[in-house]
Design a protein around this motif. Structure first.
Motif, PDB file in Angstrom:
ATOM      1  N   ILE A  82       3.465  27.052 -39.972  1.00  0.00           N
ATOM      2  CA  ILE A  82       2.016  26.794 -39.857  1.00  0.00           C
ATOM      3  C   ILE A  82       1.732  25.294 -39.792  1.00  0.00           C
ATOM      4  O   ILE A  82       0.591  24.866 -39.969  1.00  0.00           O
ATOM      5  CB  ILE A  82       1.256  27.431 -41.053  1.00  0.00           C
ATOM      6  CG1 ILE A  82       1.930  27.062 -42.381  1.00  0.00           C
ATOM      7  CG2 ILE A  82       1.162  28.935 -40.901  1.00  0.00           C
ATOM      8  CD1 ILE A  82       1.210  27.583 -43.607  1.00  0.00           C
ATOM      9  N   ASP A  83       2.763  24.521 -39.483  1.00  0.00           N
ATOM     10  CA  ASP A  83       2.664  23.056 -39.537  1.00  0.00           C
ATOM     11  C   ASP A  83       1.630  22.460 -38.590  1.00  0.00           C
ATOM     12  O   ASP A  83       1.038  21.428 -38.897  1.00  0.00           O
ATOM     13  CB  ASP A  83       4.037  22.445 -39.221  1.00  0.00           C
ATOM     14  CG  ASP A  83       4.710  21.950 -40.484  1.00  0.00           C
ATOM     15  OD1 ASP A  83       4.048  21.979 -41.530  1.00  0.00           O
ATOM     16  OD2 ASP A  83       5.881  21.551 -40.408  1.00  0.00           O
TER      17      ASP A  83
ATOM     18  N   ARG B 186       5.188  22.269 -49.589  1.00  0.00           N
ATOM     19  CA  ARG B 186       4.369  23.486 -49.783  1.00  0.00           C
ATOM     20  C   ARG B 186       5.215  24.595 -50.403  1.00  0.00           C
ATOM     21  O   ARG B 186       4.779  25.279 -51.329  1.00  0.00           O
ATOM     22  CB  ARG B 186       3.807  23.972 -48.436  1.00  0.00           C
ATOM     23  CG  ARG B 186       2.620  23.209 -47.919  1.00  0.00           C
ATOM     24  CD  ARG B 186       1.906  24.002 -46.833  1.00  0.00           C
ATOM     25  NE  ARG B 186       2.742  24.266 -45.684  1.00  0.00           N
ATOM     26  CZ  ARG B 186       2.831  23.480 -44.615  1.00  0.00           C
ATOM     27  NH1 ARG B 186       2.139  22.359 -44.560  1.00  0.00           N
ATOM     28  NH2 ARG B 186       3.600  23.798 -43.602  1.00  0.00           N
TER      29      ARG B 186
ATOM     30  N   GLY C  79       5.896  20.635 -45.242  1.00  0.00           N
ATOM     31  CA  GLY C  79       6.287  22.047 -45.209  1.00  0.00           C
ATOM     32  C   GLY C  79       7.140  22.422 -46.410  1.00  0.00           C
ATOM     33  O   GLY C  79       6.865  23.400 -47.111  1.00  0.00           O
ATOM     34  N   TYR C  80       8.174  21.613 -46.654  1.00  0.00           N
ATOM     35  CA  TYR C  80       9.061  21.889 -47.790  1.00  0.00           C
ATOM     36  C   TYR C  80       8.334  21.680 -49.121  1.00  0.00           C
ATOM     37  O   TYR C  80       8.605  22.377 -50.096  1.00  0.00           O
ATOM     38  CB  TYR C  80      10.313  21.009 -47.724  1.00  0.00           C
ATOM     39  CG  TYR C  80      11.324  21.499 -46.716  1.00  0.00           C
ATOM     40  CD1 TYR C  80      12.035  22.666 -46.938  1.00  0.00           C
ATOM     41  CD2 TYR C  80      11.561  20.804 -45.535  1.00  0.00           C
ATOM     42  CE1 TYR C  80      12.956  23.134 -46.026  1.00  0.00           C
ATOM     43  CE2 TYR C  80      12.483  21.267 -44.595  1.00  0.00           C
ATOM     44  CZ  TYR C  80      13.173  22.432 -44.853  1.00  0.00           C
ATOM     45  OH  TYR C  80      14.082  22.906 -43.949  1.00  0.00           O
TER      46      TYR C  80
ATOM     47  N   THR D 234       7.077  26.927 -44.773  1.00  0.00           N
ATOM     48  CA  THR D 234       7.712  25.631 -44.541  1.00  0.00           C
ATOM     49  C   THR D 234       7.396  25.066 -43.156  1.00  0.00           C
ATOM     50  O   THR D 234       6.999  23.911 -43.035  1.00  0.00           O
ATOM     51  CB  THR D 234       9.254  25.761 -44.687  1.00  0.00           C
ATOM     52  OG1 THR D 234       9.515  26.460 -45.889  1.00  0.00           O
ATOM     53  CG2 THR D 234       9.921  24.419 -44.734  1.00  0.00           C
ATOM     54  N   THR D 235       7.592  25.867 -42.128  1.00  0.00           N
ATOM     55  CA  THR D 235       7.458  25.307 -40.777  1.00  0.00           C
ATOM     56  C   THR D 235       6.518  26.088 -39.858  1.00  0.00           C
ATOM     57  O   THR D 235       6.064  25.537 -38.861  1.00  0.00           O
ATOM     58  CB  THR D 235       8.835  25.259 -40.070  1.00  0.00           C
ATOM     59  OG1 THR D 235       9.435  26.543 -40.188  1.00  0.00           O
ATOM     60  CG2 THR D 235       9.744  24.227 -40.679  1.00  0.00           C
TER      61      THR D 235
END
Lengths: 287, 201
Positions: free
Chosen positions: B26-27, A239, A236-237, B23-24
């Motif tokens: 669409i994980d 990305r 995530g980070y 960041t979170t």
């Protein structure tokens, strides 16, 4: 009491709050990048103090030395030393004291961290400011090296040695600094010329400077993304970092191909936002 | 036109929400939708940073036009990839063709209406996709009710696209000041709806 408050207010512009804050934050992000126990507050607070004091001290020493050329430039002529609001001798003493406290604090934390922070101070004050700034436009390389020291110091404090990730993070800052400084020097080219400070623009022309900015941005993005992968930043980070890096690359390339004065100033601002965001990614990755 | 404090707060909020989503938010999805949504929210993040730096004057640059095309296209593609993978090739072709058409017509300097009409059509279809898919999915019971917020976000981007097109096509039809100050709020509302929809839906 009022006198002390007034003195602090007068000194505030001397430490360039935003720039110092950003550099201190890179050091804290370097520390947190190693997944240190975040609640090890005494160490984190110690690093904060050491970095804040040494960077503020070196910035004051920098302004003390450059007060004559600052007085010649529109952008800087109102700075406290250039305008005579603060006596140079007093500023020199405060700068030396803060630098000493910062470096001593860093040595107390960890000798390697102390050595790195001292190197940063040495590169900034002696090599960059005193020896090279008025002689060569390449001085910014040494300014860049000193700018990369806080993050290296933070990382070294956390892992106990110099590792390739720390060096890559430091390179990320070193390559980011031309984007930041050169776009700024293009905007203020006449000011620098008036003060007789050699810049990339005056030495190699505006086209080469723009190309240098684009190449430096690409290298900064590669170094920071590479370090983030090495650190093991989550997808995530990663990305988020990739999105910001691509943004910086596109912006730099567009400004190299189709430059405008407004766009160049935008790039200068975006480069700061990019660095701050990257450091947030590294910092919160460790929480 | 200088942006107000509220405009800047809204752009900052949009950027932070988009960063959260990249960041979170669409994980848990599979790689295809993650890539499409990363492009959509990534462009949203970069666009909000662009407006934070340049203020509302940034509307005179080509960036809003490019962003307002890329965001709905990639968002629509992400939704199709996530919920109707059977149609993903078809939608991917539409996305690529739509993007090429928008870019090509943008190069024709003296036929601005053609470019504006192309943007409106491409944007409109993508906006409808973003509205219809989440609504249908909720009605079919495949997602929770909160997912309807993604459809509301789609409606916001559709509204924004129409306003932006009218603004470019014939700015006199809309009062300049009201229009421009309307965009930061719409951009923020749209992003908030997406984040709520993805998070709770």
């Amino acid at each position: 009491m009022n006198r002390i408050i007034r003195q602090i207010k007068e000194y505030a512009p001397l430490i360039k709050g935003l720039q110092t804050g950003l550099l201190v934050f890179t050091g804290l992000a370097g520390y947190m990048s190693a997944r240190c126990p975040v609640f090890n507050l005494p160490t984190l607070a110690g690093l904060f103090f050491a970095l804040a004091a040494s960077i503020s001290g070196s910035t004051i020493l920098n302004m003390w030395w450059d007060r004559d050329i600052d007085a010649l430039m529109h952008r800087t002529c109102n700075r406290p030393l250039a305008s005579g609001k603060i006596p140079p001798r007093q500023a020199l003493l405060v700068g030396l004291l803060l630098s000493f406290l910062g470096v001593a604090g860093a040595f107390l934390l960890d000798p390697l961290t102390g050595l790195i922070i001292f190197s940063g101070l040495f590169f900034d004050v002696i090599i960059y400011t005193i020896l090279l700034k008025r002689r060569s436009c390449w001085s910014i390389v040494f300014g860049g090296i000193s700018g990369g020291m806080p993050i290296l110091a933070g990382r070294a404090l956390a892992v106990g040695r110099l590792d390739w990730i720390g060096v890559l993070l430091s390179l990320g800052i070193l390559f980011w600094i031309p984007t930041h400084i050169l776009s700024f020097s293009i905007r203020n080219a006449s000011d620098y010329q008036r003060a007789g400070v050699p810049t990339f623009v005056s030495a190699y022309g505006i086209q080469t400077t723009r190309l240098t900015i684009a190449i430096a941005s690409i290298l900064a993005a590669i170094a920071l993304v590479g370090a983030a992968i090495g650190i093991g930043v989550s997808w995530g980070y990663l990305r988020l970092l990739a999105v910001l890096s691509i943004g910086l690359l596109i912006y730099s390339i567009v400004e190299s191909v189709k430059p405008t004065e407004r766009g160049m100033f935008g790039l200068y601002k975006f480069a700061s936002v990019y660095m701050l965001s990257s450091m947030f990614v590294l910092f919160f990755r460790g929480v | 036109m200088p942006s107000t404090k509220l405009d800047r707060i809204l752009f900052l909020g949009t950027g932070l929400l988009a960063a959260y989503q990249v960041t979170t938010g669409i994980d848990k999805l599979s790689p295809g939708p993650i890539l499409a949504f990363t492009i959509a929210f990534g462009i949203l993040l970069l666009t909000s940073l662009f407006f934070l730096i340049f203020g509302l004057d940034g509307f005179s640059s080509p960036i809003p036009g490019i962003s307002s095309t890329l965001i709905p296209l990639s968002m629509g593609l992400g939704l199709v990839l996530q919920h109707f993978p059977r149609y993903s090739t078809l939608y991917l072709v539409y996305t690529i063709v739509g993007l090429i058409l928008v870019l090509l017509t943008g190069l024709i300097r003296y036929h601005r209406p053609i470019h504006t009409i192309t943007i409106t059509v491409v944007h409109g279809i993508a906006g409808l996709t973003i509205c219809i898919i989440p609504a249908a999915i909720v009605i079919l019971g495949r997602m929770q009710f909160w997912y309807i917020f993604v459809a509301i976000g789609g409606a916001c981007i559709g509204l924004g696209g129409i306003l932006f097109s009218v603004f470019r096509f014939d700015p006199k039809k809309l009062p300049w000041k009201i229009n421009l100050h309307f965009f930061p709020a719409l951009l923020f509302l749209m992003t908030l709806c997406y984040v709520l929809g993805f998070h709770f839906g």
